[in-house]
Design an enzyme around this catalytic site. Structure first.
Site, PDB file in Angstrom:
ATOM      1  N   GLU A  57      -1.514 -25.858  16.480  1.00 58.19           N
ATOM      2  CA  GLU A  57      -2.122 -27.115  16.921  1.00 58.19           C
ATOM      3  C   GLU A  57      -1.048 -28.145  17.264  1.00 58.19           C
ATOM      4  O   GLU A  57      -1.171 -28.896  18.235  1.00 58.19           O
ATOM      5  CB  GLU A  57      -3.014 -27.687  15.804  1.00 58.19           C
ATOM      6  CG  GLU A  57      -4.189 -26.805  15.390  1.00 58.19           C
ATOM      7  CD  GLU A  57      -3.837 -25.843  14.251  1.00 58.19           C
ATOM      8  OE1 GLU A  57      -2.718 -25.289  14.265  1.00 58.19           O
ATOM      9  OE2 GLU A  57      -4.679 -25.649  13.370  1.00 58.19           O
ATOM     10  N   CYS A  89      -2.865 -30.127   9.898  1.00 55.73           N
ATOM     11  CA  CYS A  89      -3.197 -30.183  11.333  1.00 55.73           C
ATOM     12  C   CYS A  89      -4.464 -30.997  11.567  1.00 55.73           C
ATOM     13  O   CYS A  89      -4.592 -31.648  12.597  1.00 55.73           O
ATOM     14  CB  CYS A  89      -3.377 -28.783  11.885  1.00 55.73           C
ATOM     15  SG  CYS A  89      -1.826 -27.877  11.923  1.00 55.73           S
ATOM     16  N   ALA A 168       4.876  25.864  11.113  1.00 56.07           N
ATOM     17  CA  ALA A 168       4.982  26.565   9.828  1.00 56.07           C
ATOM     18  C   ALA A 168       6.421  26.598   9.320  1.00 56.07           C
ATOM     19  O   ALA A 168       6.668  26.579   8.111  1.00 56.07           O
ATOM     20  CB  ALA A 168       4.425  27.978   9.966  1.00 56.07           C
ATOM     21  N   LEU A 208      13.586   4.286  10.212  1.00 58.14           N
ATOM     22  CA  LEU A 208      12.427   3.397  10.035  1.00 58.14           C
ATOM     23  C   LEU A 208      12.563   1.990  10.612  1.00 58.14           C
ATOM     24  O   LEU A 208      11.753   1.121  10.297  1.00 58.14           O
ATOM     25  CB  LEU A 208      12.026   3.290   8.545  1.00 58.14           C
ATOM     26  CG  LEU A 208      11.559   4.585   7.877  1.00 58.14           C
ATOM     27  CD1 LEU A 208      11.168   4.310   6.425  1.00 58.14           C
ATOM     28  CD2 LEU A 208      10.381   5.210   8.615  1.00 58.14           C
ATOM     29  N   GLU A 302       3.615   5.441   7.261  1.00 56.30           N
ATOM     30  CA  GLU A 302       4.072   6.399   8.273  1.00 56.30           C
ATOM     31  C   GLU A 302       4.130   7.837   7.788  1.00 56.30           C
ATOM     32  O   GLU A 302       4.557   8.711   8.521  1.00 56.30           O
ATOM     33  CB  GLU A 302       5.450   5.974   8.787  1.00 56.30           C
ATOM     34  CG  GLU A 302       5.388   4.826   9.751  1.00 56.30           C
ATOM     35  CD  GLU A 302       6.361   4.980  10.902  1.00 56.30           C
ATOM     36  OE1 GLU A 302       6.670   6.112  11.304  1.00 56.30           O
ATOM     37  OE2 GLU A 302       6.814   3.941  11.391  1.00 56.30           O
ATOM     38  N   GLY A 304       4.326  10.847   4.366  1.00 58.73           N
ATOM     39  CA  GLY A 304       3.660  11.970   5.036  1.00 58.73           C
ATOM     40  C   GLY A 304       2.273  12.179   4.483  1.00 58.73           C
ATOM     41  O   GLY A 304       1.645  11.275   3.934  1.00 58.73           O
ATOM     42  N   THR A 306       1.032  13.669   1.879  1.00 59.49           N
ATOM     43  CA  THR A 306       0.744  13.480   0.448  1.00 59.49           C
ATOM     44  C   THR A 306       0.502  12.011   0.135  1.00 59.49           C
ATOM     45  O   THR A 306      -0.474  11.646  -0.523  1.00 59.49           O
ATOM     46  CB  THR A 306       1.929  14.001  -0.410  1.00 59.49           C
ATOM     47  OG1 THR A 306       2.224  15.332   0.011  1.00 59.49           O
ATOM     48  CG2 THR A 306       1.603  13.988  -1.880  1.00 59.49           C
ATOM     49  N   GLY A 309      -2.678  10.835   1.603  1.00 58.78           N
ATOM     50  CA  GLY A 309      -3.798  11.279   0.772  1.00 58.78           C
ATOM     51  C   GLY A 309      -4.010  10.353  -0.416  1.00 58.78           C
ATOM     52  O   GLY A 309      -5.143  10.005  -0.762  1.00 58.78           O
TER      53      GLY A 309
HETATM   54  C1  AOF Z   1       0.172 -21.278  10.190  1.00 55.06           C
HETATM   55  N1  AOF Z   1       0.182 -21.539  11.517  1.00 55.06           N
HETATM   56  O1  AOF Z   1      -0.710 -22.375  13.331  1.00 55.06           O
HETATM   57  C2  AOF Z   1      -1.918 -22.553  11.325  1.00 55.06           C
HETATM   58  C3  AOF Z   1      -1.946 -22.251   9.925  1.00 55.06           C
HETATM   59  O2  AOF Z   1       2.929 -22.474   5.003  1.00 55.06           O
HETATM   60  P1  AOF Z   1       2.304 -23.580   5.801  1.00 55.06           P
HETATM   61  O3  AOF Z   1       2.426 -24.913   5.190  1.00 55.06           O
HETATM   62  O4  AOF Z   1       2.833 -23.543   7.207  1.00 55.06           O
HETATM   63  O5  AOF Z   1       0.742 -23.308   5.836  1.00 55.06           O
HETATM   64  C4  AOF Z   1       0.224 -22.063   6.127  1.00 55.06           C
HETATM   65  C5  AOF Z   1      -1.279 -22.077   6.106  1.00 55.06           C
HETATM   66  O6  AOF Z   1      -1.829 -22.995   7.040  1.00 55.06           O
HETATM   67  C6  AOF Z   1      -1.863 -20.723   6.508  1.00 55.06           C
HETATM   68  O7  AOF Z   1      -1.971 -19.866   5.417  1.00 55.06           O
HETATM   69  C7  AOF Z   1      -3.225 -21.078   7.079  1.00 55.06           C
HETATM   70  O8  AOF Z   1      -4.184 -21.125   6.053  1.00 55.06           O
HETATM   71  C8  AOF Z   1      -3.043 -22.494   7.649  1.00 55.06           C
HETATM   72  N2  AOF Z   1      -3.011 -22.580   9.132  1.00 55.06           N
HETATM   73  N3  AOF Z   1      -0.865 -21.633   9.424  1.00 55.06           N
HETATM   74  O9  AOF Z   1       1.122 -20.714   9.692  1.00 55.06           O
HETATM   75  C9  AOF Z   1      -0.811 -22.157  12.122  1.00 55.06           C
HETATM   76  N4  AOF Z   1      -2.923 -23.203  11.926  1.00 55.06           N
HETATM   77 ZN    ZN Z   2      -1.971 -26.383  10.305  1.00 61.71          ZN
END
Ligand code: AOF
Ligand code: ZN
Length: 379
Positions: A57, A89, A168, A208, A302, A304, A306, A309
């Site tokens: 935002e 935000c 095999a 990996l 990834e 294997g 086991t 499972g």
């Molecule tokens: C994000 N990015 O664009 C929005 C989020 O660790 P903070 O303070 O940045 O907050 C993370 C939390 O904010 C996240 O777990 C989620 O609930 C909310 N929104 N987070 O990282 C974003 N809009």
């Molecule tokens: Zn936010």
């Protein structure tokens, strides 16, 4: 008030923008935002790049500037309401003079939720649920990890059409095509951790890492996943193993009673309880809890057969991605070993989410069929 076609278009774009953060925002979600000005024209757009960085935002508001006043913010996730690593935000949207907020998915994070109520209390028109299914799918790893308190698990395997991952005699290079193998690097780049068992570590000596050129992503966008080897008896990971090269962090999971002294100074070790009686290896819930504690929100399992499972038996597979090569072997190990299923009624049923041709191969993505409560007549 219903949502408009322009808002739906903006949400589609916000979902696409959010996806650009996949693999780099953990432990935070991927989020995209588009600001429409008062006349409905796009005034700004942004996405969340990295945990600790500005939220989507804020990025979009920054681009929109004064044009945000009287406009609409279209966001894939409910705007946050808390001061964490960055400010709330919801308040930033109020301060910018936004008149309306349309978000797709409510924020399930208890620390951040409540943004919609704050916005409404400030007299802003709030609409929730636009393209919720698509937005949810784009953020499924993070949403699942918040809801379940454990990482989202994607199990990937490459097999012949008759479901075998090696011949095999043990030879397995290369069952699937270069196109399929490149696609796996994209999965690795998007995962927080890549997990293999001791069998795979012993026979394949895998490195990996997410090889950037093959992943199709830009170098700067790739965060290497944590490499995790489940080496219950601490007998497989040894000096010189490719998984210990310096390109990404590595974690070796061993049983509480295993002698792992040779790993000191070589790789971080996590000690975990063994699986319940009757099963080999480590407790899968304990492994996932240990990874969650280390901020791992998504796991690429990834191999294997086991270990896969054990994950299936623990009910810990959220998505299956199968790369099937049009080849037959007739003998050799199957993709999945014992998962505690002995009769057809217990088969883990899946819904196919997608089928894609990758060069000569077929990629099938499937998710466990949700368990519906039995109807009263069945009881
Ligand atoms: C994000 N990015 O664009 C929005 C989020 O660790 P903070 O303070 O940045 O907050 C993370 C939390 O904010 C996240 O777990 C989620 O609930 C909310 N929104 N987070 O990282 C974003 N809009
Ligand atoms: Zn936010």
């Amino acid at each position: 008030m219903a949502t408009s076609a322009a808002e739906a278009d903006a949400m589609r774009r916000a979902i696409a923008l959010a996806a650009r953060g996949l693999g780099s925002t953990s432990p935070n979600p991927v989020v995209g935002c588009v600001i429409l000005d008062a006349s409905g024209e796009t005034a700004g757009a942004g996405w969340h790049h990295r945990a600790g960085g500005p939220h989507a935002e804020i990025e979009a508001l920054r681009e929109a500037g004064e044009r945000a006043r009287g406009g609409t913010a279209v966001v894939t996730l409910e705007p946050c309401n808390h001061t964490g690593r960055t400010g709330p935000c919801a308040q930033a949207l109020v301060d910018a003079g936004i008149a309306r907020v349309v978000h797709a998915v409510p924020d399930p994070n208890p620390a951040a939720t409540g943004g919609a109520a704050t916005l409404a209390a400030a007299g802003i028109d709030v609409e929730s649920g636009l393209l919720a299914e698509e937005a949810e799918a784009g953020n499924i790893a993070w949403l699942t990890s918040v809801r379940r308190g454990r990482p989202y698990v994607l199990w990937k395997y490459a097999a012949t059409l008759d479901g075998r991952i090696a011949a095999a005699d043990g030879t397995s290079r290369w069952i699937t095509s270069p196109e399929s193998r490149a696609d796996v690097h994209r999965l690795r780049a998007q995962a927080d951790a890549v997990v293999v068992g001791s069998g795979t570590a012993r026979t394949d000596d895998p490195q990996l890492g997410a090889r950037v050129r093959e992943s199709g992503l830009l170098d700067s966008e790739v965060t290497q996943p944590l490499r995790v080897v489940v080496d219950s008896n601490a007998g497989v990971v040894k000096p010189g193993a490719r998984v210990l090269d310096g390109t990404a962090p590595t974690l070796v999971a061993v049983a509480e009673d295993a002698d792992a002294t040779h790993l000191e100074g070589l790789a971080p070790v996590v000690r975990l309880p063994r699986a319940p009686l009757g099963r080999r290896g480590l407790s899968i819930p304990a492994l996932l809890a240990a990874l969650h504690e280390r901020d791992v929100r998504s796991v690429l399992l990834e191999g294997g057969p086991t270990l896969a499972g054990a994950f299936v038996a623990a009910g810990a597979v959220d998505r299956v991605v199968a790369y099937l090569a049009p080849a037959l072997l007739g003998a050799g190990p199957a993709a999945l070993a014992d998962a505690g299923i002995t009769t057809i009624g217990e088969a883990l049923r899946l819904d196919v989410a997608e089928t894609v041709r990758l060069g000569p191969d077929l990629r099938i993505t499937a998710v466990p069929t949700p368990i519906t409560a039995p109807s009263p007549e069945e009881n």
